[in-house]
Design a protein around this motif. Sequence first.
Motif, PDB file in Angstrom:
ATOM      1  N   GLY A   1      12.710 -47.211  83.613  1.00  0.00           N
ATOM      2  CA  GLY A   1      12.681 -48.147  84.726  1.00  0.00           C
ATOM      3  C   GLY A   1      11.499 -49.089  84.658  1.00  0.00           C
ATOM      4  O   GLY A   1      10.521 -48.838  83.958  1.00  0.00           O
ATOM      5  N   VAL A   2      11.640 -50.171  85.399  1.00  0.00           N
ATOM      6  CA  VAL A   2      10.549 -51.140  85.546  1.00  0.00           C
ATOM      7  C   VAL A   2      10.389 -51.416  87.038  1.00  0.00           C
ATOM      8  O   VAL A   2      11.366 -51.539  87.772  1.00  0.00           O
ATOM      9  CB  VAL A   2      10.862 -52.458  84.796  1.00  0.00           C
ATOM     10  N   LYS A   3       9.134 -51.486  87.463  1.00  0.00           N
ATOM     11  CA  LYS A   3       8.792 -51.676  88.864  1.00  0.00           C
ATOM     12  C   LYS A   3       8.797 -53.165  89.209  1.00  0.00           C
ATOM     13  O   LYS A   3       8.161 -53.945  88.515  1.00  0.00           O
ATOM     14  CB  LYS A   3       7.346 -51.189  88.993  1.00  0.00           C
ATOM     15  N   PRO A   4       9.482 -53.563  90.293  1.00  0.00           N
ATOM     16  CA  PRO A   4       9.470 -54.991  90.635  1.00  0.00           C
ATOM     17  C   PRO A   4       8.251 -55.376  91.472  1.00  0.00           C
ATOM     18  O   PRO A   4       8.373 -56.006  92.513  1.00  0.00           O
ATOM     19  CB  PRO A   4      10.767 -55.151  91.432  1.00  0.00           C
ATOM     20  N   SER A   5       7.077 -55.013  91.006  1.00  0.00           N
ATOM     21  CA  SER A   5       5.867 -55.302  91.788  1.00  0.00           C
ATOM     22  C   SER A   5       5.197 -56.584  91.315  1.00  0.00           C
ATOM     23  O   SER A   5       4.177 -56.998  91.832  1.00  0.00           O
ATOM     24  CB  SER A   5       4.890 -54.129  91.690  1.00  0.00           C
ATOM     25  N   GLY A   6       5.763 -57.206  90.299  1.00  0.00           N
ATOM     26  CA  GLY A   6       5.220 -58.468  89.798  1.00  0.00           C
ATOM     27  C   GLY A   6       6.232 -59.002  88.807  1.00  0.00           C
ATOM     28  O   GLY A   6       7.270 -58.372  88.570  1.00  0.00           O
ATOM     29  N   ASP A   7       5.939 -60.162  88.234  1.00  0.00           N
ATOM     30  CA  ASP A   7       6.878 -60.725  87.261  1.00  0.00           C
ATOM     31  C   ASP A   7       6.760 -59.983  85.938  1.00  0.00           C
ATOM     32  O   ASP A   7       5.691 -59.476  85.605  1.00  0.00           O
ATOM     33  CB  ASP A   7       6.581 -62.212  87.072  1.00  0.00           C
ATOM     34  N   LEU A   8       7.862 -59.931  85.203  1.00  0.00           N
ATOM     35  CA  LEU A   8       7.853 -59.184  83.931  1.00  0.00           C
ATOM     36  C   LEU A   8       6.901 -59.808  82.924  1.00  0.00           C
ATOM     37  O   LEU A   8       6.856 -61.016  82.752  1.00  0.00           O
ATOM     38  CB  LEU A   8       9.249 -59.181  83.318  1.00  0.00           C
TER      39      LEU A   8
ATOM     40  N   ILE B   1       7.492 -55.752  75.264  1.00  0.00           N
ATOM     41  CA  ILE B   1       7.219 -55.113  73.961  1.00  0.00           C
ATOM     42  C   ILE B   1       7.145 -53.588  74.097  1.00  0.00           C
ATOM     43  O   ILE B   1       7.717 -52.858  73.284  1.00  0.00           O
ATOM     44  CB  ILE B   1       5.917 -55.677  73.348  1.00  0.00           C
ATOM     45  N   GLY B   2       6.441 -53.113  75.141  1.00  0.00           N
ATOM     46  CA  GLY B   2       6.242 -51.671  75.278  1.00  0.00           C
ATOM     47  C   GLY B   2       7.500 -50.933  75.692  1.00  0.00           C
ATOM     48  O   GLY B   2       7.691 -49.763  75.355  1.00  0.00           O
ATOM     49  N   ALA B   3       8.382 -51.614  76.439  1.00  0.00           N
ATOM     50  CA  ALA B   3       9.530 -50.889  76.984  1.00  0.00           C
ATOM     51  C   ALA B   3      10.870 -51.574  76.689  1.00  0.00           C
ATOM     52  O   ALA B   3      11.692 -51.045  75.940  1.00  0.00           O
ATOM     53  CB  ALA B   3       9.333 -50.712  78.499  1.00  0.00           C
TER      54      ALA B   3
ATOM     55  N   LEU C   1      15.646 -38.552  76.822  1.00  0.00           N
ATOM     56  CA  LEU C   1      14.597 -39.413  76.266  1.00  0.00           C
ATOM     57  C   LEU C   1      14.198 -40.473  77.297  1.00  0.00           C
ATOM     58  O   LEU C   1      15.052 -41.036  77.978  1.00  0.00           O
ATOM     59  CB  LEU C   1      15.158 -40.107  75.012  1.00  0.00           C
ATOM     60  N   VAL C   2      12.876 -40.727  77.348  1.00  0.00           N
ATOM     61  CA  VAL C   2      12.359 -41.714  78.296  1.00  0.00           C
ATOM     62  C   VAL C   2      11.502 -42.727  77.545  1.00  0.00           C
ATOM     63  O   VAL C   2      10.336 -42.454  77.241  1.00  0.00           O
ATOM     64  CB  VAL C   2      11.518 -41.002  79.393  1.00  0.00           C
ATOM     65  N   PRO C   3      12.058 -43.886  77.215  1.00  0.00           N
ATOM     66  CA  PRO C   3      11.246 -44.886  76.516  1.00  0.00           C
ATOM     67  C   PRO C   3      10.292 -45.600  77.472  1.00  0.00           C
ATOM     68  O   PRO C   3      10.730 -46.189  78.460  1.00  0.00           O
ATOM     69  CB  PRO C   3      12.291 -45.865  75.939  1.00  0.00           C
ATOM     70  N   VAL C   4       9.006 -45.513  77.171  1.00  0.00           N
ATOM     71  CA  VAL C   4       7.968 -46.125  78.020  1.00  0.00           C
ATOM     72  C   VAL C   4       6.803 -46.588  77.151  1.00  0.00           C
ATOM     73  O   VAL C   4       6.696 -46.210  75.983  1.00  0.00           O
ATOM     74  CB  VAL C   4       7.390 -45.111  79.055  1.00  0.00           C
ATOM     75  N   GLY C   5       5.919 -47.356  77.757  1.00  0.00           N
ATOM     76  CA  GLY C   5       4.653 -47.706  77.121  1.00  0.00           C
ATOM     77  C   GLY C   5       3.657 -46.559  77.273  1.00  0.00           C
ATOM     78  O   GLY C   5       3.885 -45.621  78.043  1.00  0.00           O
ATOM     79  N   GLU C   6       2.556 -46.677  76.560  1.00  0.00           N
ATOM     80  CA  GLU C   6       1.517 -45.635  76.526  1.00  0.00           C
ATOM     81  C   GLU C   6       1.021 -45.231  77.931  1.00  0.00           C
ATOM     82  O   GLU C   6       0.761 -44.054  78.194  1.00  0.00           O
ATOM     83  CB  GLU C   6       0.359 -46.209  75.687  1.00  0.00           C
TER      84      GLU C   6
ATOM     85  N   VAL D   1      14.613 -30.844  79.968  1.00  0.00           N
ATOM     86  CA  VAL D   1      13.188 -31.193  79.832  1.00  0.00           C
ATOM     87  C   VAL D   1      13.100 -32.418  78.907  1.00  0.00           C
ATOM     88  O   VAL D   1      13.434 -32.326  77.730  1.00  0.00           O
ATOM     89  CB  VAL D   1      12.390 -30.005  79.249  1.00  0.00           C
ATOM     90  N   PRO D   2      12.676 -33.563  79.445  1.00  0.00           N
ATOM     91  CA  PRO D   2      12.773 -34.818  78.669  1.00  0.00           C
ATOM     92  C   PRO D   2      11.623 -35.013  77.685  1.00  0.00           C
ATOM     93  O   PRO D   2      10.543 -34.435  77.849  1.00  0.00           O
ATOM     94  CB  PRO D   2      12.694 -35.875  79.765  1.00  0.00           C
ATOM     95  N   GLU D   3      11.893 -35.845  76.680  1.00  0.00           N
ATOM     96  CA  GLU D   3      10.842 -36.262  75.736  1.00  0.00           C
ATOM     97  C   GLU D   3      10.508 -37.721  76.048  1.00  0.00           C
ATOM     98  O   GLU D   3      11.380 -38.470  76.477  1.00  0.00           O
ATOM     99  CB  GLU D   3      11.386 -36.262  74.295  1.00  0.00           C
ATOM    100  N   HIS D   4       9.269 -38.120  75.738  1.00  0.00           N
ATOM    101  CA  HIS D   4       9.005 -39.554  75.866  1.00  0.00           C
ATOM    102  C   HIS D   4       9.254 -40.240  74.532  1.00  0.00           C
ATOM    103  O   HIS D   4       9.206 -39.614  73.475  1.00  0.00           O
ATOM    104  CB  HIS D   4       7.580 -39.833  76.353  1.00  0.00           C
ATOM    105  N   PHE D   5       9.553 -41.515  74.593  1.00  0.00           N
ATOM    106  CA  PHE D   5       9.657 -42.338  73.386  1.00  0.00           C
ATOM    107  C   PHE D   5       8.634 -43.447  73.553  1.00  0.00           C
ATOM    108  O   PHE D   5       8.772 -44.316  74.406  1.00  0.00           O
ATOM    109  CB  PHE D   5      11.065 -42.923  73.249  1.00  0.00           C
ATOM    110  N   ILE D   6       7.577 -43.366  72.748  1.00  0.00           N
ATOM    111  CA  ILE D   6       6.515 -44.380  72.831  1.00  0.00           C
ATOM    112  C   ILE D   6       6.427 -45.062  71.472  1.00  0.00           C
ATOM    113  O   ILE D   6       6.271 -44.378  70.448  1.00  0.00           O
ATOM    114  CB  ILE D   6       5.173 -43.717  73.228  1.00  0.00           C
TER     115      ILE D   6
END
Length: 328
Positions: free
Chosen positions: A7-14, A20-22, A142-147, A173-178
């Motif tokens: 997910g991405v938070k709509p707290s500001g503009d992308l 790149i990170g996500a 799997l959860v693709p996210v930035g660091e 139990v999920p894994e992250h994808f960084i």
Amino acid sequence: MKRIFSGVKPSGDLTLGNYIGAISNFTKLQHDYDCLFCVVDLHAITVPQDRQELKKRVKDIAALYIACGIDPNKTHIFVQSEVPSHTQLAWILECHTYIGELNRMTQFKDKAQKLGTDGLSSGLYTYPVLMAADILLYDADLVPVGEDQKQHVEITRDIAIRFNNRYGETFVVPEHFIPKVGARIMDLQEPTKKMSKSENDKGCILLLDEPSIIRKKIMSAVTDSETQIYYDPQKKPGISNLISIYAIITNKTIDEVVEEFKDANYGTFKKALADKLIERILPIQERFKDIRNSKELDDILDAGRDYAMHLATRKINKVMKKVGLGRH
Ligand code: TYM
């Protein structure tokens, strides 16, 4: 088929960091997983928001997901607050999360150190548990996210394991994808800080910035007093950040980029980067314009909500039964 949630938070503009990170990884992974990509508006209200702006940004981000190459025919795109089980599960998981664990979350600690805790909402403090609910509700593998989100995926794993131990197998139990490169794109003006929606304007490239602005921001990026281009994030954070961005945007390795520019000066390198970046971002902006106010976007979000709701309702019912809530 294995499942992805992010997910991405709509707290500001992308930002270019989000891309790149996500998001650019969402587009790569979408072919091999059942994907749920969420606009996490409940996370945005952990800090004060203007309601009109928030509404606008929710749809901006959904449209940008698609403009960046997420295929709505393959994936499910939806808005978090339209599926009530997220908050329901978050409460149940909060009752299975220790205060000590939340106290260790560095994102909250950093904010609390900067601003003091008096003005911070308790939602901001328990935010990682809502994020755990987002992920566990759908049995994401799997959860693709930035660091910067790594610690939040780790606490999600801890909560899932604890819950499973106490009530029997309930959650995957999920894994992250960084990503190896680009997991932490830095601010162009202060390259020791993460590029962020809320930070320095000149240091942050927005996906909807005019090309001339993108060029200006890259050309004025802070570097160092040397003249040679090589990758060393400790010694040369500014140049190394630009090398990472160039590598991702052109699908090259760091070594290939360094080789390509070993005889160039900083100005030439920055110009080449600005050209490539604009070449990548312009088509995204064009597609964004086409889709942002279309009926198609609402149809996609309706279908995404229905799919998410179906999975989430099944899961929350199972969880309630395990915990002993309700009459049935
Ligand atoms: P958010 O909205 O701050 O950022 C969205 C994604 O972009 C990544 N990101 C970056 N990657 C590299 N360099 C940067 N400078 C940069 N800035 C941001 C973030 O790591 C993130 O992957 N809590 C999350 C949203 C969330 C979520 C979830 C994510 C809520 N529930 C469940 C995954 C799964 C957040 O605030 O991301």
